[in-house]
Design a protein around this motif. Structure first.
Motif, PDB file in Angstrom:
ATOM      1  N   PHE A  55      36.476  46.718  47.297  1.00 55.95           N
ATOM      2  CA  PHE A  55      35.969  47.027  45.967  1.00 55.95           C
ATOM      3  C   PHE A  55      37.075  47.106  44.923  1.00 55.95           C
ATOM      4  CE2 PHE A  55      32.830  48.885  48.890  1.00 55.95           C
ATOM      5  CZ  PHE A  55      31.742  48.108  48.549  1.00 55.95           C
ATOM      6  N   GLY A  56      38.198  46.384  45.133  1.00 56.60           N
ATOM      7  CA  GLY A  56      39.246  46.294  44.135  1.00 56.60           C
ATOM      8  C   GLY A  56      40.114  47.522  44.016  1.00 56.60           C
ATOM      9  N   LYS A  57      40.094  48.431  44.992  1.00 51.27           N
ATOM     10  CA  LYS A  57      40.914  49.632  44.916  1.00 51.27           C
ATOM     11  C   LYS A  57      42.399  49.295  44.988  1.00 51.27           C
ATOM     12  CE  LYS A  57      37.473  52.673  47.018  1.00 51.27           C
ATOM     13  NZ  LYS A  57      37.162  53.540  48.177  1.00 51.27           N
ATOM     14  N   TYR A  67      38.575  41.445  43.138  1.00 50.27           N
ATOM     15  CA  TYR A  67      37.777  40.363  42.586  1.00 50.27           C
ATOM     16  C   TYR A  67      37.610  40.552  41.086  1.00 50.27           C
ATOM     17  CZ  TYR A  67      36.308  39.180  47.348  1.00 50.27           C
ATOM     18  OH  TYR A  67      36.278  38.816  48.661  1.00 50.27           O
ATOM     19  N   LEU A  68      37.959  39.551  40.305  1.00 48.17           N
ATOM     20  CA  LEU A  68      37.569  39.550  38.896  1.00 48.17           C
ATOM     21  C   LEU A  68      36.073  39.321  38.778  1.00 48.17           C
ATOM     22  CD1 LEU A  68      40.229  37.528  36.834  1.00 48.17           C
ATOM     23  CD2 LEU A  68      39.505  39.900  36.487  1.00 48.17           C
ATOM     24  N   SER A  69      35.580  38.364  39.576  1.00 50.55           N
ATOM     25  CA  SER A  69      34.146  38.081  39.563  1.00 50.55           C
ATOM     26  C   SER A  69      33.763  37.248  40.763  1.00 50.55           C
ATOM     27  CB  SER A  69      33.741  37.344  38.278  1.00 50.55           C
ATOM     28  OG  SER A  69      34.408  36.103  38.192  1.00 50.55           O
ATOM     29  N   GLY A 106      29.080  45.471  42.421  1.00 52.32           N
ATOM     30  CA  GLY A 106      28.664  46.710  43.069  1.00 52.32           C
ATOM     31  C   GLY A 106      28.630  46.557  44.575  1.00 52.32           C
ATOM     32  N   ASP A 107      27.567  47.022  45.185  1.00 52.85           N
ATOM     33  CA  ASP A 107      27.437  46.963  46.643  1.00 52.85           C
ATOM     34  C   ASP A 107      27.308  45.531  47.153  1.00 52.85           C
ATOM     35  OD1 ASP A 107      27.526  49.676  46.656  1.00 52.85           O
ATOM     36  OD2 ASP A 107      25.367  49.961  46.931  1.00 52.85           O
ATOM     37  N   GLU A 108      27.019  44.603  46.262  1.00 51.13           N
ATOM     38  CA  GLU A 108      26.827  43.203  46.670  1.00 51.13           C
ATOM     39  C   GLU A 108      28.041  42.339  46.373  1.00 51.13           C
ATOM     40  OE1 GLU A 108      22.003  42.964  46.194  1.00 51.13           O
ATOM     41  OE2 GLU A 108      23.236  42.327  44.511  1.00 51.13           O
ATOM     42  N   GLN A 109      29.171  42.986  46.010  1.00 49.73           N
ATOM     43  CA  GLN A 109      30.379  42.225  45.697  1.00 49.73           C
ATOM     44  C   GLN A 109      31.124  41.900  46.985  1.00 49.73           C
ATOM     45  OE1 GLN A 109      33.790  44.119  43.849  1.00 49.73           O
ATOM     46  NE2 GLN A 109      33.790  42.579  42.217  1.00 49.73           N
TER      47      GLN A 109
END
Length: 578
Positions: A457-459, A535-537, A556-559
């Protein structure tokens, strides 16, 4: 004003002329150091094909219905047949009615055709030769076994056989040149699966003479030119005999025995070379009048020995390549799910990969094209009831969507042929993960059916230079003790745990992914320094005329870079690192 109008008309005529010239270009293969592109109407073309059942082309109603039906599968090409027995029912008299009907209906459905010439051999046997050949074995000699028995197979050592076939094939190519001005036929397959199940070589008198004679000069020249690049088994046996360049086949390559991985290997090489001479001669005669690309296919080797000896397989491919150059490449018929070694071996020496027959397995198309620069793919029996069965529904839908996606990104794919910027992953029951390197990234692919998260999640990561992007490590590589997936026949039920994806690195931190059943885990390579990585996107979408169009943002949860198992997904993934 008149001058302007004249200039405008002149420019218009010039543009029209250029367009007509481009459209009139013969289909061709454009070869470079790293890959081959199929060119049709002056543009790169990926064959998104399907092969008809053997007899469909003899029934006009069945053929018309089949072409209409398979067009709905998003095919752009169909492999259909020219039957020698129906094309030349009596010697020297030709009937092109079925060919013309095929062309007319293919044009109506906007399909290209790869015309398969059922001439001297189809699946080893000579069942498609005309009656006037079948009933005259004295003139048209048969393949002879060691015990003197002859088979329903024309001997490759008989010039009457070769010349009759070549004459009919040349007449066919002349007819195509005369009537197929739009080049509906883009390529030909000359013969189908030569070889013999019962013997490793022909024992006819002419064959015996060739066996006992010195190895032909073009074969010895090929060995010398490609020393160090030959198939490993051939390299080994040649070296074991002192890399000789003169003598009989056995004097140069060793005694042909039932020892070693490839039984009677020298005899197989001998037959492969002579099949090649025969088939290349026929192809050459046809190309003199209509220079379309041409190839031949083979029945896959298996170490149990049940395959046509001398057919087109990697361990004898060098002998085929030595025998002539009128065929552009040699292809495997793929009824197995073990792709890696097979595709690697069929691309040795620069051989172009094309799959003219396969099980209904869309992963084969994605992997062959994305990882091995294949010019195309075609499941066999695409017009059959089995293709439409309940058991095949998922794979047929995946094939349709895979073909549609590939067709819309043909330029994107072909401009990356032979480049490190395009790769593919392929997973099956005996290969549960795969690792790739692309740019600064290490990628691990696992089966998306297994579940679990694939990102953090990009942490911020704990240590600069540490590159994990998942909860826990990726699945380990496949171990040697895992059971091997069994080969699949043309219509056998395929395992469910099969998946594949093409991955294209568009920029340093941007990737396109097209496939199904794959979960991708991204890491930066060791030594690439960063503090934050994420992830940027992730956008789901589709390609249209080689441009990505986003339809849904995953967050969100679907990334996560995880592709569903039962539908094709196209993603654009962008990363940040700072």
């Amino acid at each position: 004003m008149k001058k302007q109008m004249l200039a405008f008309l002149t420019l218009g005529l010039f543009c029209t002329s250029i367009a007509q010239i481009t459209k009139a270009q013969l289909p061709s293969l454009q070869k470079s150091a790293n890959a081959t592109k199929m060119m049709v109407d002056g543009k790169p073309f990926i064959i998104l094909g399907g092969e008809l059942h053997n007899s469909t082309g003899t029934d006009k109603i069945a053929l018309k219905n089949a072409l209409k039906e398979v067009k709905s599968y998003n095919l752009n090409t169909v492999l259909a047949y020219a039957y020698w027995e129906l094309l030349e029912p009596s010697e020297g008299k030709y009937n092109f009615e079925l060919i013309d009907y095929l062309l007319a209906n293919a044009k109506q459905e906007n399909l290209k055709v790869i015309l398969v010439w059922f001439g001297s051999w189809k699946s080893t046997a000579s069942t498609y030769v005309p009656e006037w050949i079948k009933t005259n074995p004295k003139r048209f000699e048969r393949y002879t076994l060691q015990n003197g028995k002859t088979l329903e197979m024309l001997s490759t050592f008989n010039d009457e056989n070769r010349n009759a076939d070549a004459k009919a094939y040349k007449a066919l190519m002349q007819h195509l040149k005369d009537v197929d001005k739009q080049h509906t036929v883009i390529m030909t397959q000359v013969q189908n699966e030569p070889g013999c199940f019962e013997n490793y070589r022909d024992f006819s008198p002419a064959a015996q003479k060739a066996w006992q004679s010195p190895m032909p000069a073009d074969m010895t020249a090929y060995l010398q030119k490609n020393k160090g690049k030959l198939f490993p088994a051939l390299e080994k046996v040649w070296a074991a005999n002192g890399n000789k360049t003169s003598g009989t086949w056995e004097e140069i390559l060793g005694k042909s025995t039932d020892q070693g991985e490839y039984k009677f290997y020298t005899e197989e090489l001998f037959m492969a070379y002579n099949y090649s001479k025969y088939i290349n001669y026929i192809a050459e005669q046809g190309r003199k009048v209509h220079n379309l690309p041409a190839f031949c296919n083979g029945w896959l080797y298996n170490n149990r020995g049940f395959y046509p000896h001398g057919t087109i397989n990697p361990h004898v491919l060098d002998a085929y390549r030595a025998g002539g150059s009128a065929l552009d490449f040699y292809s495997p018929n793929v009824y197995t799910i073990e792709y890696d070694e097979l595709f690697r071996n069929y691309t040795l020496g620069g051989n172009t990969l094309f799959i003219p027959e396969s099980s209904l397995l869309p992963a084969g198309a994605l992997y062959a094209i994305g990882a091995f620069n294949a010019i195309g793919f075609a499941p066999f029996g695409i017009d059959g009831e089995k293709t439409k069965s309940k058991e095949s529904a998922t794979n047929l839908n995946l094939l349709k969507s895979s073909y549609k996606a590939i067709s819309q990104m043909t330029a994107t794919i072909t401009q990356n042929y032979g480049s490190e910027k395009m790769k593919a992953v392929y997973l099956n029951p005996s290969k549960e993960s795969q690792n790739l390197q692309m740019g600064d990234y290490n990628l691990t692919a696992t089966n998306s059916r297994k579940g679990g998260f694939s990102i953090d999640f990009g942490k911020s990561l704990e240590m600069e230079g540490k590159s994990k992007m998942s909860f826990g490590p990726p699945s380990p590589d496949t171990k040697d003790d895992k059971p091997k997936a069994m080969p699949a026949g043309p219509f056998e039920q395929l395992p469910e745990d099969i998946s594949s994806a093409i991955i294209i690195q568009n920029t340093a931190d941007e990737f396109y992914v097209v496939g199904y059943g794959v979960k991708l885990h991204f890491e930066l390579k060791e030594g690439v320094k960063f503090e934050h990585l994420g992830y940027l996107s992730i956008d789901e979408g589709y390609f249209e005329n080689d441009k990505f169009i986003a339809t849904k943002r995953w967050n969100g949860d679907e990334q996560k870079a995880s592709l569903a198992a039962n539908q094709l997904t196209t993603l654009k993934i962008r990363f940040y690192r700072n």
